[in-house]
Design an enzyme around this catalytic site. Structure first.
Site: not given
Ligand code: ZN
Length: 194
Positions: A34, A60-61, A64-65, A128
């Site tokens: 992704h 970018h993630d 967050e993840d 995204d």
């Molecule tokens: Zn993303």
């Protein structure tokens, strides 16, 4: 670091952080596909060349993840700043949701805050959303109903309203992808009614 060395470092870093994760679809796709797709879309379809933008797209993630506590989050932020610098960290943070908030609130905040984002963050967020919509067209999460998918599409459109005006090519791709997704899933809901 040169632009390409930094980008490779980001790929190495993000693939390690996401190493055990899969995308939400049914095809068992590694999560790292992704962020790679988001960065590649920006560069190869959107014509973006800015190394800060492309490196942050790969990362970018990550925050967050891949963190589960506030402490871990702070640690990771200082690690990213140490390796990639404060500009890339700041851009990554701009596109990172606060996971301590409820999902519904996070989604509403994305709509409300879209317009206040930096130029780079807006481009990243458009890419995204396009990538997520493409995944939904090809391989939606197995547990999502048709209505849930349509809900996601209309939420993505609301966020997009605050993001547009930064890259006409990407914006055109976003609109076409939304149209394609709606065609697929609106038709399916029409079929369900009949
Ligand atoms: Zn993303």
């Amino acid at each position: 670091m040169t632009g390409s060395a930094q980008l490779l470092k980001a790929l190495e870093y993000a693939s390690h952080r996401h190493r055990t994760q899969k995308r939400k679809g049914t095809r068992n796709i590694p999560f790292i596909n992704h962020p790679i797709q988001v960065a590649s879309l920006l560069a190869n379809e959107g014509g973006e060349t800015d190394p800060v933008l492309l490196t942050a797209a790969v990362l970018h993630d990550v925050i967050e993840d891949t963190v589960s506590s506030a402490e871990e989050r702070t640690e990771l932020m200082s690690e990213i700043s140490g390796i990639f610098g404060d500009e890339i960290l700041a851009l990554t943070m701009e596109v990172t949701d606060d996971k301590t908030l409820e999902k519904k609130v996070r989604k509403q905040l994305q709509v409300e805050h879209a317009n206040n984002k930096s130029l780079r963050a807006k481009k990243l967020k458009i890419a995204d959303k396009i990538t997520n919509l493409r995944d939904i067209i090809i391989d939606p999460p197995g547990w999502w109903s048709n209505d849930r998918i349509l809900e996601y599409i209309s939420w993505a459109e609301q966020v997009f309203e605050g993001l547009k005006g930064v890259n006409p090519v990407l914006e055109d791709i976003f609109r076409k992808t939304v149209a394609e997704a709606k065609l697929k899933y609106n038709i399916q809901s029409a079929d369900n009614l009949s």
